[in-house]
Design an enzyme around this catalytic site. Structure first.
Site, PDB file in Angstrom:
ATOM      1  N   HIS A   1       0.839  -1.215   0.000  1.00  0.00           N
ATOM      2  CA  HIS A   1       0.000   0.000   0.000  1.00  0.00           C
ATOM      3  C   HIS A   1       0.868   1.257   0.000  1.00  0.00           C
ATOM      4  O   HIS A   1       0.587   2.218  -0.711  1.00  0.00           O
ATOM      5  CB  HIS A   1      -0.896   0.050   1.252  1.00  0.00           C
ATOM      6  CG  HIS A   1      -1.873  -1.076   1.394  1.00  0.00           C
ATOM      7  ND1 HIS A   1      -1.870  -1.912   2.484  1.00  0.00           N
ATOM      8  CD2 HIS A   1      -2.886  -1.497   0.593  1.00  0.00           C
ATOM      9  CE1 HIS A   1      -2.857  -2.797   2.357  1.00  0.00           C
ATOM     10  NE2 HIS A   1      -3.477  -2.579   1.221  1.00  0.00           N
TER      11      HIS A   1
ATOM     12  N   LYS B   1     -17.567  -7.777   8.459  1.00  0.00           N
ATOM     13  CA  LYS B   1     -16.206  -8.312   8.362  1.00  0.00           C
ATOM     14  C   LYS B   1     -15.533  -8.328   9.726  1.00  0.00           C
ATOM     15  O   LYS B   1     -15.741  -7.428  10.537  1.00  0.00           O
ATOM     16  CB  LYS B   1     -15.373  -7.419   7.424  1.00  0.00           C
ATOM     17  CG  LYS B   1     -15.243  -7.945   6.007  1.00  0.00           C
ATOM     18  CD  LYS B   1     -14.128  -7.172   5.321  1.00  0.00           C
ATOM     19  CE  LYS B   1     -13.812  -7.644   3.947  1.00  0.00           C
ATOM     20  NZ  LYS B   1     -12.769  -6.815   3.313  1.00  0.00           N
TER      21      LYS B   1
ATOM     22  N   ARG C   1      -1.949  -6.202  -8.557  1.00  0.00           N
ATOM     23  CA  ARG C   1      -0.807  -7.096  -8.339  1.00  0.00           C
ATOM     24  C   ARG C   1      -0.739  -8.226  -9.359  1.00  0.00           C
ATOM     25  O   ARG C   1       0.318  -8.724  -9.677  1.00  0.00           O
ATOM     26  CB  ARG C   1      -0.912  -7.750  -6.948  1.00  0.00           C
ATOM     27  CG  ARG C   1      -0.506  -6.867  -5.831  1.00  0.00           C
ATOM     28  CD  ARG C   1      -0.975  -7.424  -4.502  1.00  0.00           C
ATOM     29  NE  ARG C   1      -2.421  -7.345  -4.401  1.00  0.00           N
ATOM     30  CZ  ARG C   1      -3.105  -7.532  -3.301  1.00  0.00           C
ATOM     31  NH1 ARG C   1      -2.483  -7.878  -2.192  1.00  0.00           N
ATOM     32  NH2 ARG C   1      -4.409  -7.410  -3.287  1.00  0.00           N
TER      33      ARG C   1
ATOM     34  N   SER D   1      -2.206  -7.927   2.828  1.00  0.00           N
ATOM     35  CA  SER D   1      -2.550  -7.838   4.259  1.00  0.00           C
ATOM     36  C   SER D   1      -2.919  -9.210   4.799  1.00  0.00           C
ATOM     37  O   SER D   1      -2.636  -9.523   5.960  1.00  0.00           O
ATOM     38  CB  SER D   1      -3.729  -6.879   4.461  1.00  0.00           C
ATOM     39  OG  SER D   1      -3.381  -5.579   4.092  1.00  0.00           O
TER      40      SER D   1
HETATM   41  P1  ADP Z   1      -9.607  -4.312  -0.135  1.00  0.00           P
HETATM   42  O1  ADP Z   1     -10.268  -5.100   0.954  1.00  0.00           O
HETATM   43  O2  ADP Z   1     -10.425  -3.171  -0.637  1.00  0.00           O
HETATM   44  O3  ADP Z   1      -8.985  -5.126  -1.252  1.00  0.00           O
HETATM   45  P2  ADP Z   1      -6.888  -3.893   0.744  1.00  0.00           P
HETATM   46  O4  ADP Z   1      -6.457  -3.108   1.927  1.00  0.00           O
HETATM   47  O5  ADP Z   1      -6.580  -5.340   0.724  1.00  0.00           O
HETATM   48  O6  ADP Z   1      -8.422  -3.588   0.644  1.00  0.00           O
HETATM   49  O7  ADP Z   1      -6.275  -3.261  -0.588  1.00  0.00           O
HETATM   50  C1  ADP Z   1      -6.488  -1.925  -0.944  1.00  0.00           C
HETATM   51  C2  ADP Z   1      -5.850  -1.660  -2.302  1.00  0.00           C
HETATM   52  O8  ADP Z   1      -4.438  -1.841  -2.225  1.00  0.00           O
HETATM   53  C3  ADP Z   1      -6.312  -2.584  -3.430  1.00  0.00           C
HETATM   54  O9  ADP Z   1      -6.397  -1.832  -4.623  1.00  0.00           O
HETATM   55  C4  ADP Z   1      -5.204  -3.586  -3.546  1.00  0.00           C
HETATM   56  O10 ADP Z   1      -5.118  -4.142  -4.849  1.00  0.00           O
HETATM   57  C5  ADP Z   1      -4.002  -2.688  -3.261  1.00  0.00           C
HETATM   58  N1  ADP Z   1      -2.849  -3.456  -2.811  1.00  0.00           N
HETATM   59  C6  ADP Z   1      -2.739  -4.251  -1.733  1.00  0.00           C
HETATM   60  N2  ADP Z   1      -1.510  -4.810  -1.649  1.00  0.00           N
HETATM   61  C7  ADP Z   1      -0.823  -4.356  -2.719  1.00  0.00           C
HETATM   62  C8  ADP Z   1       0.508  -4.578  -3.238  1.00  0.00           C
HETATM   63  N3  ADP Z   1       1.365  -5.388  -2.640  1.00  0.00           N
HETATM   64  N4  ADP Z   1       0.869  -3.932  -4.390  1.00  0.00           N
HETATM   65  C9  ADP Z   1      -0.017  -3.128  -5.020  1.00  0.00           C
HETATM   66  N5  ADP Z   1      -1.282  -2.883  -4.599  1.00  0.00           N
HETATM   67  C10 ADP Z   1      -1.682  -3.489  -3.465  1.00  0.00           C
END
Ligand code: ADP
Length: 155
Positions: A17, A41, A90, A127
């Site tokens: 992120h 959730k 990703r 995450s």
């Molecule tokens: P959600 O539950 O909305 O997917 P996340 O916190 O998992 O929330 O992810 C938020 C955003 O960050 C999403 O667009 C996800 O694709 C992006 N993201 C998460 N990890 C990475 C990473 N390692 N590289 C690029 N983008 C990421």
């Protein structure tokens, strides 16, 4: 003024992120990192913890604010006058999932989603993997900003 919302669960915020947010700074005048709250959730970290992790990681960055929201992301964007949604990609699974959401959001509201491709060094980070490592007593610090890894060490 170009204002973007970066919506997500951020449970917790990872170096993946952080990479997307840092690289989006030259593209926008203001970036609202919006923690979506879904009552159904189960999160590992509380909203306050997740918010502080992000605020501490970007405390010196004037363009960034961290907020929480419930309901549709496009409705939230309208409320705060944001014209762009920021998301990270990703892999093909992210693309398929994000494509349908971005197209729906644009039909519903005209809001454009801007995608940044993950960096090679952070493309494997999620995450959910961090949560698994933490739950099983492992050290996830190489995947996390200091604001999270130092907090976990103190616990
Ligand atoms: P959600 O539950 O909305 O997917 P996340 O916190 O998992 O929330 O992810 C938020 C955003 O960050 C999403 O667009 C996800 O694709 C992006 N993201 C998460 N990890 C990475 C990473 N390692 N590289 C690029 N983008 C990421």
């Amino acid at each position: 003024m170009k204002k973007a919302v970066f919506p997500g669960s951020f449970d917790p915020v990872t170096l993946g992120h952080i990479d997307i947010i840092s690289r989006s700074l030259p593209l926008f005048d203001e970036i609202v990192i919006a923690i979506g709250i879904n009552a159904k959730k189960n999160y590992m970290f509380s909203v306050d913890e997740r918010k502080k992790f992000i605020q501490n990681a970007f405390f010196a960055e004037q363009k960034i604010t961290v907020e929480t929201y419930t309901g549709l992301t496009v409705d939230y964007c309208k409320t705060i006058n944001a014209d762009f949604i920021l998301r990270g990609l990703r892999n093909p699974a992210d693309f398929e999932f994000e494509k349908a959401i971005a197209q729906t959001n644009r039909k519903l509201s005209g809001i454009e989603t801007v995608f940044l491709l993950t960096s090679a060094e952070t493309s494997f980070i999620s995450s959910s993997i961090v949560r698994d490592v933490v739950k099983n007593g492992g050290d996830a610090s190489i995947l996390l900003p200091k604001s999270v890894s130092e907090y976990l060490k103190k616990e």
